[in-house]
Scaffold this active site. Structure first.
Site, PDB file in Angstrom:
ATOM      1  N   ALA B  18      36.399 -15.537  15.733  1.00  0.00           N
ATOM      2  CA  ALA B  18      35.551 -15.735  14.548  1.00  0.00           C
ATOM      3  C   ALA B  18      34.936 -14.410  14.091  1.00  0.00           C
ATOM      4  O   ALA B  18      34.910 -14.112  12.893  1.00  0.00           O
ATOM      5  CB  ALA B  18      34.457 -16.754  14.846  1.00  0.00           C
ATOM      6  N   SER B  46      37.003 -10.597  24.660  1.00  0.00           N
ATOM      7  CA  SER B  46      36.336 -11.813  24.178  1.00  0.00           C
ATOM      8  C   SER B  46      37.075 -13.052  24.651  1.00  0.00           C
ATOM      9  O   SER B  46      38.286 -13.029  24.866  1.00  0.00           O
ATOM     10  CB  SER B  46      36.276 -11.802  22.651  1.00  0.00           C
ATOM     11  N   VAL B  49      40.552 -14.808  24.032  1.00  0.00           N
ATOM     12  CA  VAL B  49      41.742 -14.355  24.755  1.00  0.00           C
ATOM     13  C   VAL B  49      42.292 -15.426  25.705  1.00  0.00           C
ATOM     14  O   VAL B  49      43.467 -15.442  26.023  1.00  0.00           O
ATOM     15  CB  VAL B  49      41.405 -13.049  25.540  1.00  0.00           C
ATOM     16  N   PHE B 119      49.752 -32.206  19.761  1.00  0.00           N
ATOM     17  CA  PHE B 119      48.524 -31.949  20.503  1.00  0.00           C
ATOM     18  C   PHE B 119      47.709 -33.238  20.550  1.00  0.00           C
ATOM     19  O   PHE B 119      47.908 -34.136  19.743  1.00  0.00           O
ATOM     20  CB  PHE B 119      47.713 -30.813  19.857  1.00  0.00           C
ATOM     21  N   HIS B 235      37.443 -30.789  29.395  1.00  0.00           N
ATOM     22  CA  HIS B 235      38.900 -30.759  29.257  1.00  0.00           C
ATOM     23  C   HIS B 235      39.472 -31.447  30.492  1.00  0.00           C
ATOM     24  O   HIS B 235      39.024 -31.168  31.608  1.00  0.00           O
ATOM     25  CB  HIS B 235      39.360 -29.294  29.188  1.00  0.00           C
ATOM     26  N   LEU B 245      41.783 -23.053  33.034  1.00  0.00           N
ATOM     27  CA  LEU B 245      42.366 -24.043  32.136  1.00  0.00           C
ATOM     28  C   LEU B 245      43.876 -24.135  32.284  1.00  0.00           C
ATOM     29  O   LEU B 245      44.572 -23.128  32.295  1.00  0.00           O
ATOM     30  CB  LEU B 245      42.035 -23.640  30.686  1.00  0.00           C
ATOM     31  N   HIS B 356      34.526 -27.415  28.895  1.00  0.00           N
ATOM     32  CA  HIS B 356      35.441 -26.557  28.138  1.00  0.00           C
ATOM     33  C   HIS B 356      34.858 -26.058  26.826  1.00  0.00           C
ATOM     34  O   HIS B 356      35.077 -24.913  26.450  1.00  0.00           O
ATOM     35  CB  HIS B 356      36.721 -27.350  27.856  1.00  0.00           C
ATOM     36  N   ARG B 391      35.841 -32.584  19.795  1.00  0.00           N
ATOM     37  CA  ARG B 391      36.802 -31.750  19.080  1.00  0.00           C
ATOM     38  C   ARG B 391      38.223 -32.078  19.508  1.00  0.00           C
ATOM     39  O   ARG B 391      38.476 -32.335  20.691  1.00  0.00           O
ATOM     40  CB  ARG B 391      36.525 -30.266  19.381  1.00  0.00           C
ATOM     41  N   SER B 394      43.255 -27.634  19.604  1.00  0.00           N
ATOM     42  CA  SER B 394      43.918 -26.761  18.630  1.00  0.00           C
ATOM     43  C   SER B 394      43.196 -26.694  17.280  1.00  0.00           C
ATOM     44  O   SER B 394      43.639 -25.980  16.398  1.00  0.00           O
ATOM     45  CB  SER B 394      45.415 -27.095  18.436  1.00  0.00           C
ATOM     46  N   LEU B 397      40.700 -22.805  17.406  1.00  0.00           N
ATOM     47  CA  LEU B 397      41.180 -21.484  16.998  1.00  0.00           C
ATOM     48  C   LEU B 397      41.245 -21.405  15.482  1.00  0.00           C
ATOM     49  O   LEU B 397      40.865 -20.406  14.874  1.00  0.00           O
ATOM     50  CB  LEU B 397      42.550 -21.192  17.621  1.00  0.00           C
TER      51      LEU B 397
END
Lengths: 248, 580
Positions: B18, B46, B49, B119, B235, B245, B356, B391, B394, B397
């Site tokens: 962001a 950050s 990554v 997803f 998650h 993860l 997560h 959320r 995917s 991002l």
């Protein structure tokens, strides 16, 4: 899980307190699944809050935690204590860099080198976004993909004998990243990068030893990039002799 | 002591997905603007990554914007603001193509187009990906692209300690330069917070060490409310012990979740029928909140394995074969080999739910604007809200790109209309902040409490009271514990008095922020007497639209958070039962 105790000999250096680096030893009880970074975090949290080092993702992708572990450049989040036990482990800041404090190196020079190789897409003409993506076949992606895996962890610089003698050398990671864009089918910037990638005497001093590729935790193979830049640069030179008018 | 004040037009705090997108958007608005990017780590460190699976956007002819919006709103259990979601899905394709033009090495189909995968909770394949290192490639593409703008000025390894607010406007920041230990002051007409989430308030998280909710706490202390903080996503598939993860993409490529009897247990919770190849929104492609609850119920029934790091189930990829795993999930294979010591080509992966993502964050509108003039926020730090109570994988991002660009552009537009930033009023504010830092941290003497001890107790209190299942008594105990820890925090002992790269100070400042963030999560959860999305209360097991179809807003007071509520924007999708 059974616990054993291992000794960590850690380089300490606080510039306002010590004229030269010293070594401090810590005896660390550890379970089988601890990496070197876990031991450093244990020291910081439970034993000595003044130990300084960089870390973040603890999964080998952020590139923060590179250190010399028994003389070899390693990501400290990716090497296990059990693999060194029962011998002591020597933990030092990455070789070939100025040390700021304890295990923290000054890598600001790399950021300048990275910028110097123009690691971005250079186009003769930009296509408007409304026309969609640039098509790229899986084969075209394969051509540069492994050079795009660099996490900027600096292990290759710590292993590079040329960089060790000449800190002005652009160095393995930055050359590989510049070359990654040259190989990208979307890019037209090879000529703009030629000067910085091929001009420095560093690449000609680089032998086929390839220490950079040996220590790379992501199998980027920067040595291959350097050798290929050498070949391209030599080709350009020969072409410029044969066809001095045709070369940009 | 007086501080040298550096002036810029826009300050971006944080240099992940962001923050870099915001900085580039601001830089592209005008070459005359000076954009400062301040980050406590080098940009490529950050936490963006670590993102693996992909980024969602409508790019295929079989898909449409309404379907993406509907999936997102449904996944959010109707707590998302629908106007924001509509803007998000509309701009998502453009942003992902932009990233392609900037060199992101997206995985490709044979015809050269960017590939898409399934997803969780998405009704069609719409998630773009770069193998299973999507966040890594996005971050490096953004960072490398940002280097071509000379008017983006970076302040690497500088930790922001406060926002300077004058006459109801955000006017600057103070930050500690790690190299020198000095407190520096930056002035600007607009500030954009892009510091990511705060998963480290919990003991077991996929989040990197740097995810300490800094931006949320900075805004909260400047009087800006935090929104919907009680919504914390677990998650379903992290590695026991480390919390590393294992991407949802391993399930969208066909991985199965199995209990200790080898049974694909999700079919027992209304997510079936099981199919050999994945079916959208079913079984292993259900949403994360529901899959994490299913795991806990399997545990309660005694159907999970027990290991040195607690209960776990199996994520089985063996039937996918080595070729597919190496092509689509190489990072999963690398991580499991390195950190578990097994090869997922031949053995199932032990996994369990892990903290997560924070759906909540700094209250912003669709333009990234906060209620404080001159202050903007985007990415996980912010709550627009498109993620509501849960959320979808995917979307985050893409959110970093869409709202990073919006916030950066709007901040730059606002800043260009304001003339030269004045630094005069900031000097006094900076002196006050220096005094606070000296007395509470840098020159603090005595003290007996270890930073790590308070941090660990906070994390366990959060897991106890604000985990997957919550109830009034455990949450109340957590709120009480947080008050005790806040009081004990004033007696921390700092062992390191060095000015150079003093990471102990940074840990203390981060813990100070985390205690605020934890407080808003626990208090928000206690007062939301319903179950919605990731927030599941055993004492209020149903969703209650009559009383709680509204956003929580937490305002800072000296006595702890004061909670208020704001309506949810509904455009075209009326709330209905959320069933997959």
């Amino acid at each position: 899980m059974s616990e054993r105790t291992i000794t960590l000999d850690v380089t300490r250096y606080r510039p306002h307190q010590e004229a030269v680096p010293t070594v401090q030893s810590y005896a660390i009880p550890f379970p089988d699944d601890w990496v070197v970074l876990d031991a450093l975090n244990h020291i910081k949290d439970q034993v000595d809050g003044s130990l300084s080092y960089r870390w973040s993702c603890r999964m080998g992708v952020c590139g923060s935690c590179g250190m010399m572990v028994n003389g070899e450049p390693k990501l400290s989040c990716a090497v296990f204590l059990r693999d060194y036990f029962p011998r002591a482990i020597r933990v030092e800041p990455l070789s070939n860099f100025p040390v700021i404090r304890d295990l923290v190196i000054d890598m600001s020079g790399f950021l300048d080198k990275l910028k110097s190789v123009k690691p971005w897409i250079i186009r003769e003409q930009e296509k408007p976004l409304s026309e969609g993506e640039y098509l790229q076949s899986p084969r075209e992606l394969d051509a540069y993909q492994h050079f795009s895996q660099c996490i900027n962890c600096m292990l290759c610089y710590a292993a590079c004998p040329v960089f060790g003698l000449d800190s002005g050398f652009v160095g393995p990671a930055a050359i590989a990243l510049g070359y990654r864009y040259n190989l990208d089918s979307r890019d037209h910037g090879t000529a703009e990068r030629r000067e910085v990638l091929g001009d420095h005497e560093g690449i000609w001093q680089c032998t086929f030893v390839g220490e950079c590729s040996v220590v790379c935790p992501k199998h980027v193979d920067p040595a291959a990039a350097i050798q290929r830049v050498k070949v391209d640069t030599a080709k350009d030179w020969i072409l410029s002799l044969v066809m001095p008018w045709g070369q940009r | 002591m007086s501080h040298e004040i550096s002036e810029h037009d826009v300050i971006v705090i944080g240099a992940g997905g962001a923050g870099l997108r915001a900085a580039i958007a601001a830089a592209e608005l005008s070459p005359k603007l000076s954009i400062a990017v301040v980050s406590k780590v080098y940009p490529m460190r950050s936490h963006t990554v670590s993102a693996e699976g992909g980024a969602a956007a409508v790019t295929r002819e079989y898909d449409n914007l309404d379907a993406h919006a509907r999936d997102t709103i449904f996944g959010a259990d109707f707590l998302a603001d629908q106007d924001a979601v509509e803007a998000f899905v509309a701009e998502a394709p453009h942003e992902l193509i932009q990233l392609e033009h900037w060199g992101c090495p997206w995985s490709r189909d044979a015809d050269g187009r960017i590939s898409v995968r399934s997803f969780g909770g998405m009704s069609v394949k719409r998630t773009l990906f770069a193998a299973d290192k999507t966040g890594f490639h996005m971050l490096h593409a953004l960072f490398q692209t940002s280097l071509k703008y000379d008017h983006i000025v970076r302040y690497d390894e500088c930790f922001v300690t406060s926002l300077l607010v004058e006459d109801g406007r955000a006017r600057g920041i103070t930050n500690v330069n790690l190299y020198t230990g000095e407190v520096m002051v930056l002035a600007a007409n607009a500030i954009v917070l892009c510091t990511g989430g705060g998963g480290r308030v919990f003991p077991f998280t996929t989040n990197a060490a740097i995810k300490t909710g800094d931006g949320m706490a900075l805004a909260y202390r400047a009087g800006v409310p935090l929104k919907d903080m009680e919504f914390v996503q677990y998650h379903p598939t992290g590695l026991p012990g480390t919390g590393i993860l294992i991407t949802e993409a391993s399930r969208s490529e066909g991985g199965w979740l199995k209990n200790k009897d080898g049974h694909r247990y999700l079919q027992d919770y209304g997510l079936g029928p099981p199919t050999d190849t994945p079916t959208q929104r079913k079984m292993e492609l259900g949403p994360r909140d529901i899959l994490s609850r299913c795991h806990m119920q399997e545990y309660q029934k005694g159907h999970t394995f027990e290991g040195p790091h607690g209960h776990y189930v199996h994520l089985d990829l063996r039937h996918l074969g080595q070729e597919l795993i190496d092509r689509k999930l190489p990072f999963v294979r690398e991580l499991v080999r390195n950190y578990v010591g097994i090869d997922p080509v031949y053995e199932p992966i032990p996994v369990r739910p892990v903290v997560h993502y924070m759906m909540g964050g700094v209250h912003t509108d669709m333009d990234g604007k906060t209620p404080l003039e001159g202050l903007y926020a985007a990415g996980e730090t912010a709550c627009v809200s498109i993620n509501g109570a849960n959320r979808l994988g995917s979307n985050s991002l893409t959110e970093c790109l869409v709202f990073g660009a919006r916030a950066g552009r709007n901040a730059a537009e606002y800043a260009s209309g304001m003339g030269t930033p004045t630094s005069n009023p900031l000097a006094a504010l900076a002196r006050d902040e220096q005094h606070r830092l000296d007395s509470q941290f840098f020159k603090k003497e005595g003290g007996s409490e270890r930073i790590a001890a308070i941090r660990t107790e906070m994390q366990h209190a959060m897991e106890e009271g604000a985990g997957i299942y919550r109830d009034a008594s455990s949450m109340g105990a957590t709120c009480e514990k947080l008050r005790e820890l806040r009081e004990r925090f004033s007696r921390i002992r700092l062992e390191d008095s060095s000015e150079v790269f003093n990471t102990e100070r940074i840990s203390a400042l981060e813990l100070d922020f985390m205690l605020d963030v934890a407080d808003t999560i626990a208090n928000g959860a206690l007062l939301r007497k319903e179950s919605r999305g990731s927030h599941t209360r055993t004492d209020f097991p149903s969703r209650d639209d009559e009383n709680f179809l509204k956003h929580t807003l937490a305002y800072r007071t000296d006595e702890g958070p004061r909670l208020d509520y704001a309506p949810v924007k509904i455009t075209r999708w009326q709330p209905e039962e959320r069933k997959y």
